[in-house]
Scaffold this motif. Sequence first.
Motif, PDB file in Angstrom:
ATOM      1  N   ARG A 109       0.815  -1.217   0.000  1.00 44.80           N
ATOM      2  CA  ARG A 109       0.000   0.000   0.000  1.00 44.80           C
ATOM      3  C   ARG A 109       0.852   1.273   0.000  1.00 44.80           C
ATOM      4  NH1 ARG A 109      -3.152   0.094   5.709  1.00 44.80           N
ATOM      5  NH2 ARG A 109      -3.829   2.161   5.035  1.00 44.80           N
ATOM      6  N   ALA A 110       0.260   2.331  -0.484  1.00 43.29           N
ATOM      7  CA  ALA A 110       0.864   3.654  -0.386  1.00 43.29           C
ATOM      8  C   ALA A 110      -0.130   4.491   0.415  1.00 43.29           C
ATOM      9  CB  ALA A 110       1.103   4.254  -1.766  1.00 43.29           C
ATOM     10  N   GLY A 111      -0.081   4.302   1.730  1.00 39.43           N
ATOM     11  CA  GLY A 111      -1.035   4.989   2.598  1.00 39.43           C
ATOM     12  C   GLY A 111      -2.451   4.645   2.170  1.00 39.43           C
ATOM     13  N   ASP A 112      -3.300   5.652   2.025  1.00 35.27           N
ATOM     14  CA  ASP A 112      -4.683   5.448   1.591  1.00 35.27           C
ATOM     15  C   ASP A 112      -4.892   5.920   0.150  1.00 35.27           C
ATOM     16  OD1 ASP A 112      -5.854   4.083   3.690  1.00 35.27           O
ATOM     17  OD2 ASP A 112      -6.348   5.909   4.798  1.00 35.27           O
ATOM     18  N   TRP A 113      -3.801   6.005  -0.621  1.00 34.45           N
ATOM     19  CA  TRP A 113      -3.894   6.463  -2.014  1.00 34.45           C
ATOM     20  C   TRP A 113      -4.163   5.291  -2.956  1.00 34.45           C
ATOM     21  CZ3 TRP A 113      -3.607  11.638  -3.144  1.00 34.45           C
ATOM     22  CH2 TRP A 113      -2.991  12.491  -2.220  1.00 34.45           C
ATOM     23  N   GLU A 114      -4.936   5.591  -4.006  1.00 38.06           N
ATOM     24  CA  GLU A 114      -5.004   4.696  -5.160  1.00 38.06           C
ATOM     25  C   GLU A 114      -4.623   5.473  -6.408  1.00 38.06           C
ATOM     26  OE1 GLU A 114      -8.508   2.330  -5.767  1.00 38.06           O
ATOM     27  OE2 GLU A 114      -7.852   0.884  -4.257  1.00 38.06           O
ATOM     28  N   PHE A 115      -4.186   4.746  -7.436  1.00 34.75           N
ATOM     29  CA  PHE A 115      -3.601   5.335  -8.636  1.00 34.75           C
ATOM     30  C   PHE A 115      -4.315   4.783  -9.857  1.00 34.75           C
ATOM     31  CE2 PHE A 115       0.250   7.142  -6.730  1.00 34.75           C
ATOM     32  CZ  PHE A 115       0.217   6.525  -5.485  1.00 34.75           C
ATOM     33  N   ARG A 116      -4.561   5.649 -10.832  1.00 40.66           N
ATOM     34  CA  ARG A 116      -5.226   5.153 -12.037  1.00 40.66           C
ATOM     35  C   ARG A 116      -4.851   5.994 -13.249  1.00 40.66           C
ATOM     36  NH1 ARG A 116     -11.650   3.762 -12.424  1.00 40.66           N
ATOM     37  NH2 ARG A 116     -11.420   1.797 -13.520  1.00 40.66           N
ATOM     38  N   GLU A 117      -4.807   5.319 -14.370  1.00 38.82           N
ATOM     39  CA  GLU A 117      -4.450   5.989 -15.627  1.00 38.82           C
ATOM     40  C   GLU A 117      -5.682   6.064 -16.524  1.00 38.82           C
ATOM     41  OE1 GLU A 117      -0.874   4.364 -17.439  1.00 38.82           O
ATOM     42  OE2 GLU A 117      -1.785   4.643 -19.407  1.00 38.82           O
ATOM     43  N   PHE A 118      -5.851   7.198 -17.204  1.00 34.40           N
ATOM     44  CA  PHE A 118      -6.986   7.385 -18.113  1.00 34.40           C
ATOM     45  C   PHE A 118      -6.475   7.797 -19.488  1.00 34.40           C
ATOM     46  CE2 PHE A 118      -8.511   8.147 -13.844  1.00 34.40           C
ATOM     47  CZ  PHE A 118      -9.761   7.557 -13.807  1.00 34.40           C
ATOM     48  N   ALA A 119      -7.161   7.344 -20.516  1.00 27.99           N
ATOM     49  CA  ALA A 119      -6.842   7.726 -21.895  1.00 27.99           C
ATOM     50  C   ALA A 119      -7.289   9.174 -22.134  1.00 27.99           C
ATOM     51  CB  ALA A 119      -7.563   6.783 -22.851  1.00 27.99           C
ATOM     52  N   PRO A 120      -6.838   9.783 -23.238  1.00 23.33           N
ATOM     53  CA  PRO A 120      -7.282  11.152 -23.549  1.00 23.33           C
ATOM     54  C   PRO A 120      -8.813  11.292 -23.604  1.00 23.33           C
ATOM     55  CG  PRO A 120      -5.401  10.580 -24.905  1.00 23.33           C
ATOM     56  CD  PRO A 120      -5.790   9.325 -24.161  1.00 23.33           C
ATOM     57  N   ASP A 121      -9.541  10.218 -23.926  1.00 20.92           N
ATOM     58  CA  ASP A 121     -11.013  10.311 -23.929  1.00 20.92           C
ATOM     59  C   ASP A 121     -11.588  10.088 -22.514  1.00 20.92           C
ATOM     60  OD1 ASP A 121     -10.882   7.589 -23.415  1.00 20.92           O
ATOM     61  OD2 ASP A 121     -11.922   6.967 -25.241  1.00 20.92           O
ATOM     62  N   ARG A 122     -10.710  10.014 -21.524  1.00 22.80           N
ATOM     63  CA  ARG A 122     -11.066   9.913 -20.099  1.00 22.80           C
ATOM     64  C   ARG A 122     -11.578   8.533 -19.682  1.00 22.80           C
ATOM     65  NH1 ARG A 122     -13.022  16.063 -18.451  1.00 22.80           N
ATOM     66  NH2 ARG A 122     -11.172  17.017 -19.370  1.00 22.80           N
ATOM     67  N   SER A 123     -11.407   7.540 -20.544  1.00 19.29           N
ATOM     68  CA  SER A 123     -11.763   6.167 -20.145  1.00 19.29           C
ATOM     69  C   SER A 123     -10.568   5.569 -19.404  1.00 19.29           C
ATOM     70  CB  SER A 123     -12.125   5.331 -21.367  1.00 19.29           C
ATOM     71  OG  SER A 123     -11.004   5.250 -22.232  1.00 19.29           O
ATOM     72  N   PRO A 124     -10.834   4.777 -18.340  1.00 24.94           N
ATOM     73  CA  PRO A 124      -9.730   4.205 -17.566  1.00 24.94           C
ATOM     74  C   PRO A 124      -8.968   3.141 -18.349  1.00 24.94           C
ATOM     75  CG  PRO A 124     -11.851   3.382 -16.762  1.00 24.94           C
ATOM     76  CD  PRO A 124     -12.162   4.426 -17.799  1.00 24.94           C
ATOM     77  N   ASN A 125      -7.677   3.076 -18.122  1.00 21.76           N
ATOM     78  CA  ASN A 125      -6.855   2.012 -18.692  1.00 21.76           C
ATOM     79  C   ASN A 125      -6.973   0.801 -17.784  1.00 21.76           C
ATOM     80  OD1 ASN A 125      -4.911   0.239 -19.524  1.00 21.76           O
ATOM     81  ND2 ASN A 125      -3.224   1.709 -19.476  1.00 21.76           N
ATOM     82  N   MET A 126      -7.755  -0.195 -18.206  1.00 16.99           N
ATOM     83  CA  MET A 126      -8.041  -1.343 -17.349  1.00 16.99           C
ATOM     84  C   MET A 126      -6.860  -2.301 -17.256  1.00 16.99           C
ATOM     85  SD  MET A 126     -10.891  -0.429 -16.289  1.00 16.99           S
ATOM     86  CE  MET A 126     -11.584  -1.812 -15.378  1.00 16.99           C
ATOM     87  N   SER A 127      -5.849  -2.128 -18.097  1.00 18.75           N
ATOM     88  CA  SER A 127      -4.706  -3.038 -18.001  1.00 18.75           C
ATOM     89  C   SER A 127      -3.644  -2.517 -17.029  1.00 18.75           C
ATOM     90  CB  SER A 127      -4.102  -3.302 -19.376  1.00 18.75           C
ATOM     91  OG  SER A 127      -3.632  -2.102 -19.925  1.00 18.75           O
TER      92      SER A 127
END
Length: 155
Positions: A109-127
């Motif tokens: 864990r990194a404290g209570d943080w979560e991390f996520r990547e989104f494409a330019p169209d704002r859809s999440p990168n599920m991989s």
Amino acid sequence: MSLARKSPIVLAILTLIGAASVWQAWAENDRVQFPENYKNGVHYATVNRGGVREELYTSPEAIAAAKRGDPFPDGTFIMMEDYRGDQLHRYVVMEKQKGWGEAYSESARAGDWEFREFAPDRSPNMSENGQRCMSCHQSEAGQDFVFTIDQMREE
Ligand code: HEC
């Protein structure tokens, strides 16, 4: 007759198993939603590295906490727009919510943080499940897992 109808205890157990799989889904990192209003926050830094330009945004409350030297408040998001040349390549977001870190082992864990990547169209990168992001940001545990805290303080 189904198992669940046979016994309230079996039903209770099935419910628990259902809850456990929800918990598992959280651990797979799908809780960070795209912060649609991030531009209403503070644009606190531009980072240029080679052909990469990063534009960083967070909330006024997060900037104030960084200046005081306090941990970031629950609900904090930090948005990084990632440009290659003049093209928006992706968005990367970290968000802190009370209890989120409990879905991970103490070493992951990194404290209570979560991390996520989104494409330019704002859809999440599920991989991208965020574990790689977490492990690198762990090096900044002394400043609540955020690298660019000095830029926030100078804002
Ligand atoms: C190899 C290390 C590394 C990995 C992996 C990594 N980051 Fe970072 N991250 C950094 C560094 C270093 C910065 C500071 C800005 C810079 O120098 O580019 C940063 C900055 C950020 C910021 C701005 C807040 C801050 O900490 O300064 C966000 C948001 C962010 N990263 C999200 C992510 C997400 C989401 C992922 C995974 C998709 C990720 N990072 C993966 C090293 C990493």
